[in-house]
Design a protein around this motif. Structure first.
Motif, short mmCIF file in Angstrom:
data_model
loop_
_atom_site.label_atom_id
_atom_site.label_comp_id
_atom_site.label_asym_id
_atom_site.label_seq_id
_atom_site.Cartn_x
_atom_site.Cartn_y
_atom_site.Cartn_z
N GLU A 92 20.10 13.96 -19.11
CA GLU A 92 21.46 14.16 -18.59
C GLU A 92 21.62 13.59 -17.19
OE1 GLU A 92 23.22 18.14 -18.88
OE2 GLU A 92 22.24 18.29 -20.83
N LYS A 93 20.55 13.71 -16.39
CA LYS A 93 20.60 13.15 -15.03
C LYS A 93 20.74 11.63 -15.10
CE LYS A 93 18.43 16.75 -12.36
NZ LYS A 93 17.10 17.34 -12.20
N LYS A 94 20.03 11.05 -16.07
CA LYS A 94 20.10 9.60 -16.25
C LYS A 94 21.54 9.23 -16.66
CE LYS A 94 17.95 6.07 -19.18
NZ LYS A 94 18.81 5.89 -20.34
N GLU A 96 24.23 10.87 -16.00
CA GLU A 96 25.09 11.09 -14.84
C GLU A 96 25.10 9.85 -13.94
OE1 GLU A 96 24.39 14.63 -12.26
OE2 GLU A 96 24.81 15.71 -14.15
N LYS A 97 23.90 9.29 -13.75
CA LYS A 97 23.79 8.09 -12.90
C LYS A 97 24.58 6.94 -13.51
CE LYS A 97 19.44 8.71 -10.51
NZ LYS A 97 18.02 8.64 -10.87
N GLU A 98 24.64 6.91 -14.84
CA GLU A 98 25.36 5.83 -15.52
C GLU A 98 26.85 6.16 -15.66
OE1 GLU A 98 21.43 5.04 -18.33
OE2 GLU A 98 23.33 5.67 -19.24
N GLY A 99 27.25 7.30 -15.08
CA GLY A 99 28.65 7.70 -15.17
C GLY A 99 29.04 8.23 -16.54
N ARG A 100 28.07 8.72 -17.29
CA ARG A 100 28.38 9.27 -18.61
C ARG A 100 28.06 10.75 -18.63
NH1 ARG A 100 24.35 6.14 -22.04
NH2 ARG A 100 25.55 6.61 -23.91
N SER A 101 28.51 11.44 -19.69
CA SER A 101 28.22 12.86 -19.83
C SER A 101 27.86 13.15 -21.27
CB SER A 101 29.44 13.69 -19.44
OG SER A 101 29.38 14.94 -20.08
N GLN A 104 30.48 13.91 -23.91
CA GLN A 104 31.36 12.88 -24.46
C GLN A 104 30.66 12.06 -25.55
OE1 GLN A 104 31.82 10.87 -20.81
NE2 GLN A 104 33.38 12.27 -20.01
#
Ligand SMILES: [Zn+2]
Length: 710
Positions: A92-94, A96-101, A104
């Motif tokens: 999830e942290k990865k 987040e860095k990519e602007g994804r969740s 979604q």
């Protein structure tokens, strides 16, 4: 032999071992009969190995190499853990860095993506384990998501179901709002926090009076089903059996008595809110006279929701709702100023339960259809509950803890154990085999079965040959998460203990005794250190001074110190070899001839005797799991006795003209070198094997299967 270059030679040596096939116990020579088995705690396949991993690799490899040399059929079975929630958090942290969740991404796709991520990490991890010298049997490597492992996990689930040890229930669970999943009790951390205590008045119309309740959570008042007091509390004698009026929604709630109510806390009257508090849920379950249904007022996003709450609270987050509820109570004159100024004790300190990963305050929520394993009830037709099976095994000594003091922690936890919620609302993990759910198992449910699941699924007959295993070596921080569960599930599923000895190591600390963490910038990477100083140096730094259960201190200086030791070994060996008789082809023939000549001086005999005594003492330490002591003795002996004294004092003899005396000196040096190399091998496998390969020997054996000198 020139300068020692571990960076260059260590990988070559590892390939030599791998090629020999001796990591596989089935391929060991005939003298290896009795099995010795260690199941590797499967590292989480979600990132590179850290010093904590290097500790277990070192300790377990020492045990395995020692037993292998001693003639055991040594099996060290490697594995990797999908590590459910842990890996999903990293992933999830990865994202987040990519602007994804993750919320979604469709569930199936998320699973696939995490699988790819995990398999890539698993590859890296394997090469790192090799770099650290792990002599495990790669032909038996297992992954917690292997199909045949999942099959075994499902069998245990079925067995629990058939034995009546499994239930699906509406039970309070520990909910992390951020991670949108439930957590088990051991996955919480606690922190003291200031949490105002509100003294709230509830009218009791029948008595033309009121009762005051102390609570830190006024926002949950609309979900109250009762008020409880202690039956021996004289203050409330007349209140029991009467109705109070809920100050936030005017519902009538019964006043009951219950022995567990602490009459010294607050006012001695407790509001019972079974949907948002575990203790309340228990009290609620014991009192059928409470004629109210329990309904939650907080949803899974940590927001207020429900029919019976004041309109002003709807949709608010818990902390906002608390403020609002307090205002409403204040405006309606519902706060009792007798107990604290304005009816609020602002300095009250609470032990808050937090998510161990993100630190969010845990929301106790009632989530329907959670799976629970009964820990304290007997199975159908069985004699002992899971808890009792485990406690008996440790009490009877069938399982021993090193150090012993951890038994106390174990017993304490077992005495207070609650049913285990094994369902998780995440995508990554083994799906619970039930059509009505999308949940997966708590990752510890599968890893709790690891010793038998790994052996049953590795190779045919492995379970018969290698179970119960000998040692479970792991970090003391997962004693309850993992070791206790392995003992319970192992005994339950197989009728036998999963291992006979539990060896627990502590947490690596830096030179200032601080925990290593990225944020502190004090992290030492074992792989980087291996590249810089050689793996043997890293391993020695993790053993010396590392007593079981205590936190070892590691620094780059310490590692550098053992690099110097490796150089000392290299130079001493080089000296001995350079001074061997010219054109020597076979050391065994030379040794035989030397013994025949019988030219040993008193000092030679004394030196050989001293070595034998050291070896004996050190062997005893090895058998008693005192690796730190064995390593220290060897270090001292090699450096200060062999290199500094024996080698130095032999120099005039080696350069002298008395050929018989020269030969005796050569013989003694070679004997000591040979034996110390074997003794050192479990600790410093690379350099010892490397030197061994340069000794002129007709029977070109690998040091890793030589015989232990005793
Ligand atoms: Zn969390």
């Amino acid at each position: 032999m020139s300068q020692y270059e571990p960076q260059k030679t260590e990988p070559e040596i590892y390939r030599l071992w791998e090629k020999s096939g001796f990591f596989n116990p089935d391929k060991l020579p005939k003298r290896h009969k009795k099995s010795f088995t260690v199941i590797m705690p499967p590292p989480n396949a979600n990132g590179p190995l850290h010093l904590g991993h290097a500790i277990f690799v070192t300790l377990q490899d020492i045990m395995i190499r020692y037993k292998r040399i001693k003639g055991f059929k040594a099996l060290w079975l490697p594995g990797a853990d999908h590590a459910g929630f842990e890996t999903q958090v990293v992933f999830e942290k990865k994202l987040e860095k990519e602007g994804r969740s993750r919320f979604q991404i469709p569930r199936e796709q998320l699973y696939q993506e995490i699988m790819e991520f995990t398999l890539a990490n698993k590859k890296v991890m394997e090469s790192q384990l090799k770099r650290l010298g792990a002599s495990c049997d790669w032909t038996r490597e297992k992954f917690t998501l292997d199909e045949n492992v999942i099959k075994i996990v499902y069998q245990t689930f079925e067995k629990l179901k058939n034995d009546g040890l499994l239930y699906r229930g509406k039970r309070i669970i520990n909910w992390c709002v951020k991670h949108q999943t439930s957590l088990s009790d051991v996955e919480l951390k606690y922190e003291e926090r200031k949490s105002p205590l509100y003294y709230v008045k509830y009218d009791v119309p029948e008595l033309h009076s009121f009762i005051t309740v102390a609570t830190t959570r006024p926002e949950t008042i609309p979900a109250d089903v009762a008020i409880a007091v202690n039956p021996i509390d004289k203050r409330y004698e007349n209140f029991i059996g009467k109705y109070a009026v809920n100050p936030l929604n005017n519902e009538k709630i019964l006043i009951i008595s219950d022995k567990t109510v602490d009459k010294d806390f607050g006012t001695g009257a407790l509001k019972i809110t079974p949907d948002h508090d575990k203790a309340d849920e228990e009290i609620f379950g014991k009192h059928p006279e409470i004629n109210k249904e329990s309904k939650p007022v907080i949803n899974f996003f940590g927001k207020m929701e429900g029919e019976k709450i004041p309109a002003e609270l709807v949709g608010l987050k818990v902390f906002e709702a608390r403020q609002k509820a307090m205002e409403i109570l204040k405006n309606n004159n519902r706060l009792n100023v007798e107990f604290a100024p304005a009816g609020i004790d602002e300095n009250y300190i609470n032990n808050a339960a937090l998510c161990y990963k993100c630190g969010s305050q845990i929301e106790p929520l009632n989530l329907a259809n959670q799976w629970f394993v009964k820990m304290t009830e007997k199975p159908k037709g069985g004699k002992f509950s899971l808890r009792d099976l485990a406690v008996r095994a440790v009490k009877s000594g069938k399982i021993k803890f090193i150090p012993k003091r951890f038994e106390k922690i174990f017993f304490h936890w077992m005495a207070n154990i609650k049913d285990w919620n094994i369902s998780r609302q995440i995508a990554w993990g083994i799906k619970i085999p039930d059509e009505g759910t999308a949940d997966v198992f708590d990752t510890w449910f599968s890893s709790g079965q690891w010793p038998f699941a790994a052996l049953m699924s590795a190779k045919k007959d492995d379970f018969q040959k290698f179970y119960p295993t000998d040692v479970m070596e792991t970090g003391s921080d997962i004693l309850l998460f993992w070791v206790a569960r392995m003992i319970m599930l192992g005994l339950y599923a197989t009728g036998k203990v999963p291992f006979e000895t539990v060896y627990l190591h502590g947490l690596v600390r830096d030179i200032n005794r601080q925990k290593m963490s990225k944020s502190k910038g004090n992290v030492i990477s074992p792989l980087e250190m291996s590249e810089k100083y050689g793996t043997d140096a890293v391993r020695m730094s993790l053993v010396v001074g590392n007593t079981p259960g205590s936190d070892p201190v590691v620094s780059e200086d310490k590692i550098r110190g053992y690099r110097n030791f490796a150089n000392k070994i290299w130079n001493a060996a080089r000296f001995v070899m350079m001074n061997l008789p010219e054109n020597l082809k076979d050391i065994d023939a030379f040794a035989k001839k030397s013994r025949k000549n019988n030219a040993l001086k008193t000092e030679d005999k004394k030196n050989l005797k001293e070595l034998a005594m050291m070896a004996k003492k050190m062997t005893k330490d090895m058998d008693n799991f005192k690796f730190y002591s064995a390593a220290e003795q060897l270090y001292h002996y090699f450096w200060h006795v062999f290199a500094d004294k024996i080698i130095e004092s032999s120099k005039p003899r080696l350069n002298g003209s008395d050929t018989k005396d020269k030969s005796a000196a050569q013989y003694v040096l070679l004997e000591i070198l040979k034996k110390t190399l074997i003794l050192l091998h479990p600790f410093m496998p690379f350099i010892t094997e490397n030197i061994w390969q340069t000794i002129p020997n007709k029977q070109k054996n690998l040091l890793m299967i030589e015989k232990w000198p005793e």
